[in-house]
Design an enzyme around this catalytic site. Structure first.
Site, PDB file in Angstrom:
ATOM      1  N   GLU A  75      -7.720   4.196  10.479  1.00  0.00           N
ATOM      2  CA  GLU A  75      -8.159   4.420   9.089  1.00  0.00           C
ATOM      3  C   GLU A  75      -8.887   3.192   8.551  1.00  0.00           C
ATOM      4  O   GLU A  75      -8.563   2.055   8.892  1.00  0.00           O
ATOM      5  CB  GLU A  75      -6.969   4.765   8.191  1.00  0.00           C
ATOM      6  CG  GLU A  75      -6.036   3.619   7.919  1.00  0.00           C
ATOM      7  CD  GLU A  75      -5.435   3.668   6.508  1.00  0.00           C
ATOM      8  OE1 GLU A  75      -6.187   3.832   5.552  1.00  0.00           O
ATOM      9  OE2 GLU A  75      -4.211   3.526   6.406  1.00  0.00           O
TER      10      GLU A  75
ATOM     11  N   GLY B 116      -7.054  11.880 -10.652  1.00  0.00           N
ATOM     12  CA  GLY B 116      -7.398  10.493 -10.358  1.00  0.00           C
ATOM     13  C   GLY B 116      -8.725  10.415  -9.641  1.00  0.00           C
ATOM     14  O   GLY B 116      -8.919  11.078  -8.612  1.00  0.00           O
TER      15      GLY B 116
ATOM     16  N   THR C 207       0.855  -1.184   0.000  1.00  0.00           N
ATOM     17  CA  THR C 207       0.000   0.000   0.000  1.00  0.00           C
ATOM     18  C   THR C 207       0.895   1.239   0.000  1.00  0.00           C
ATOM     19  O   THR C 207       2.116   1.139  -0.025  1.00  0.00           O
ATOM     20  CB  THR C 207      -0.920   0.027   1.229  1.00  0.00           C
ATOM     21  OG1 THR C 207      -0.140   0.381   2.396  1.00  0.00           O
ATOM     22  CG2 THR C 207      -1.579  -1.320   1.462  1.00  0.00           C
ATOM     23  N   CYS C 208       0.277   2.417   0.079  1.00  0.00           N
ATOM     24  CA  CYS C 208       1.079   3.640   0.089  1.00  0.00           C
ATOM     25  C   CYS C 208       1.910   3.763   1.365  1.00  0.00           C
ATOM     26  O   CYS C 208       2.916   4.474   1.392  1.00  0.00           O
ATOM     27  CB  CYS C 208       0.176   4.864  -0.072  1.00  0.00           C
ATOM     28  SG  CYS C 208      -1.065   5.038   1.227  1.00  0.00           S
TER      29      CYS C 208
END
Length: 542
Positions: free
Chosen positions: A203, A280, A138-139
Site C-alpha cells: 500500500e 469525509g 495510523t489506522c
C-alpha cells in the site's frame, strides 16, 4: 586512582557475588553483603537457607599489601558484566501494536492524533531512559520509536506511558505488543515504509504517513539525529522499493480494499444499483471515491464539513455525479444510502445504535441490509451498531478477507523488496555506527583547546601586562593555527563518510586508539551521565 561513584554499592555487590556464587540462581538468592573498612578485605555474604561464603581478600580484591592488585580489581569491576548498564550503547527500540497483533478495540484507545505527536514526543523524552522519540499512529498500527539509554528500563517506561495515556493495563499491553531492537527495529520501519508490513501488501499511503512523521518532527525537541535519520532513510527505502519492484501496482490501499470488501458483501443481484455514501473528503475519503469510480460507480453522495474539498474532487472526476451534503444532513443521507463508507479523523463515534435504529431500511436490491464500511481508527461506527439486524458493520480488521485474494502476486515482489531493504539496513547501521566517533571528536578538540589556552596564558604571563593588542591577537591566532593543523590528521581518521577508502572498522580502531593516547575516556559513561541528568531534572520539576 579515583573510583567513580558509579562503581560502588550494588555494582560492587554484584561483582563480589559473582566471585562467591557463579550461578545466577545463587546470585538472585543473596540477601546480605558486608564490605569492611579500607584495610580489611573480609567479605561476608549470607544467603537464604543459611549457606555462607567467607571470601578472603586474595580471592576477591587481592592482597591488602598490594595496591597494584587492588587497582587491577577496580579495573576488572569497571569492565565486568556487572557494569554493562553504564557501558551499554544507546539502543533504537520500537514498541508496537499493529493490525497483525492487536484488535481494533485496543488500537483505537492507543491512537494519538497527528496534532498531539509533538506533545507525545516531549512526554516520552521526559522519561528517565528515553533520549529521542517518534510516534507512528495510523489506522493499522500504533508504534513508538525511541532511542533508549537502557533497553529494559526504556521499554518499561514507554509501556507504562502507553498504559497511562490509553487507560489499558500494562499486563494487557504486554500480551499484544511487539518489541524490536536496533537492527531489527531498523528492518521493521523499512518494511513498514515499503508497504511490506501493511494489511494490504505494498500500500502507498503508509509511505506518506512516514513522511508526515518527519514533517511533524522537524523542530521538535526529542526528534533527534538517530530517529530523524532512521525515518528519513525509511522514506528513501519506501521510494526505492516501489520504483524497483512495482509492488504498489494496482489497488493496494486500505481504501481500495474497503471498496472491494463492500462489493464482495453486496448480493450479485444488486447489479451496481447500490446507493453509495462517503463520509469525509480527506485523503481516505478521496481514495474511496476514486476506487468506487474505478469499479464503475457513477453517482454518490459525499458528506463533509465544507464543500471546497468535494468541489475539488468533483472537478477532478468530471464524468461522475458527486453530490455534496453538509454534516448537519449526515443522518438523513445515511437513511437514503445502502453502503456507507466512513473515514474521518473524529476521535468519537459518529454513529451509535440510537442514531441508526430508526432509519429507513436499505433498499431490497441489496437485500435490505445497510453496510457500514468503517476504515477509521478510532472507529467512526460504534460496535453497538452491529447489534441491529438491519445493519452489517465492517472495520479495518475485516479487510483481511480481501487482502488474502491479492497476496500471492505481491509476495513475489516482496522478496525482491527484502533484498533492497537488506542493502539499505546495512547502510543505515554503518551511518549510525559512525556516530560513535562524535564524542571522541568533541573530547579531543576540548582537550587540545585546554592545552592551547593553558600554554597561551603562560606565554602572556612571560610577555608582561603591556603587550599590544595586535601581538596578543597574533599569538592567539598562532596557537589556534598550530592546534588546528595538528588535529587535522586525527580528525580525518575519525570520520567515515564514504569519501575515502577507510572502513568503519578502521575508523572505530582509530577512535579507541585516540581515546587511549589522550586519556579521553571518562570513568562515568556518557549514558550514565545522561540518565543522572534526567533523573535530577525530573526531581526538580516534581
Amino acid at each position: 586512582m579515583a573510583v567513580s561513584t558509579s562503581f560502588s554499592g550494588a555494582k560492587l555487590e554484584t561483582l563480589l557475588l559473582n566471585k562467591c556464587y557463579p550461578s545466577s540462581s545463587a546470585r538472585s538468592n543473596a540477601t546480605h553483603l558486608s564490605v569492611f573498612g579500607k584495610n580489611r578485605r573480609t567479605v561476608s555474604v549470607i544467603q537464604k537457607g543459611g549457606i555462607r561464603c567467607d571470601a578472603s581478600g586474595s580471592d576477591v580484591l587481592g592482597d591488602s599489601s598490594s595496591n597494584a592488585t587492588t587497582v587491577s580489581a577496580i579495573e576488572q569491576l569497571k569492565t565486568s558484566a556487572a557494569d554493562r548498564y553504564t557501558k551499554e550503547r544507546s539502543s533504537i527500540v520500537v514498541i508496537g501494536l499493529s493490525v497483525h497483533t492487536t484488535p481494533v478495540e485496543m488500537r483505537e484507545k492507543l491512537a494519538i492524533p497527528e496534532a498531539d505527536w509533538p506533545r507525545a514526543i516531549g512526554e516520552l523524552c521526559g522519561l528517565n531512559h528515553i533520549e529521542e522519540a517518534a510516534v507512528l499512529s495510523t489506522c493499522n498500527r500504533m508504534e513508538i520509536y525511541v532511542v533508549a539509554l537502557s533497553q529494559h528500563r526504556g521499554v518499561k517506561e514507554v509501556t507504562e506511558w502507553m498504559s497511562k495515556t490509553s487507560g489499558i493495563p500494562v499486563s494487557e499491553l504486554c500480551q499484544h505488543r511487539f518489541l524490536l531492537y536496533n537492527k531489527d527495529a531498523t528492518q521493521h520501519i523499512f518494511e513498514v515504509s515499503a508497504g511490506l508490513d501493511s494489511l494490504v501488501l505494498g500500500e502507498g499511503q503508509i509511505l506518506a504517513q512516514v513522511r508526515q512523521v518527519v514533517k511533524v518532527g522537524q523542530g521538535v525537541s526529542g526528534f533527534g539525529r538517530n530517529i530523524s535519520g532512521l525515518f528519513k532513510h525509511a522514506i528513501t527505502v519506501g521510494k526505492r522499493v516501489r520504483a524497483e519492484t512495482n509492488i504498489a501496482a494496482g489497488a493496494v490501499s486500505v481504501s481500495s480494499a474497503a471498496v472491494e470488501l463492500a462489493l464482495m458483501k453486496l448480493p450479485e443481484t444488486s447489479d451496481g444499483s447500490a446507493r453509495m455514501l462517503v463520509i469525509g473528503a480527506g485523503k481516505m475519503g478521496k481514495l474511496v471515491i476514486k476506487h468506487l469510480v474505478a469499479k464503475g460507480c457513477t453517482k454518490m453522495v459525499v458528506v463533509n464539513r465544507t464543500e471546497e474539498r468535494v468541489a475539488a474532487i468533483r472537478e477532478e472526476l468530471k464524468d461522475v455525479e458527486i453530490i455534496y451534503k453538509p454534516l448537519s444532513e449526515m443522518l438523513n443521507c445515511v437513511g437514503e444510502a445502502d453502503v456507507v463508507f466512513t473515514g474521518t479523523a473524529s476521535e468519537n463515534p459518529l454513529f451509535l445504535k440510537d442514531h441508526v435504529k430508526d432509519l429507513p431500511p436499505a433498499s431490497q436490491g441489496v437485500g435490505g441490509h445497510r453496510l457500514f464500511i468503517d476504515i477509521s481508527v478510532p472507529r467512526n461506527v460504534g460496535s453497538c451498531v452491529s447489534d441491529l439486524e438491519s445493519v452489517r458493520v465492517y472495520n479495518v480488521d475485516d479487510l483481511k478477507e480481501v487482502v488474502a485474494a491479492n497476496k500471492e502476486d505481491r509476495l513475489r515482489k516482496a522478496m525482491e523488496a527484502q533484498a533492497i531493504i537488506g542493502e539499505e539496513s546495512k547502510q543505515f547501521e554503518a551511518w549510525r555506527d559512525s556516530l560513535e566517533t562524535v564524542p571522541t571528536i568533541k573530547k579531543l578538540r576540548a582537550y587540545a583547546e585546554r592545552v592551547r589556552v593553558a600554554e597561551f596564558e603562560k606565554c602572556l604571563g612571560k610577555m608582561g601586562d603591556d603587550i599590544p593588542k595586535k601581538t596578543h591577537r597574533a599569538v592567539d591566532d598562532l596557537s589556534r593555527g598550530i592546534v588546528n593543523k595538528m588535529l587535522h590528521g586525527p580528525m580525518q581518521h575519525l570520520r567515515c563518510d564514504g569519501s575515502d577508502s577507510r572502513t568503519l572498522t578502521e575508523t572505530l580502531e582509530n577512535m579507541h586508539a585516540l581515546n587511549r593516547m589522550f586519556s579521553l575516556e571518562t570513568e562515568i559513561s556518557v549514558l550514565e551521565q545522561k540518565v543522572r541528568a534526567k533523573v535530577e531534572q525530573n526531581r526538580s520539576e516534581a
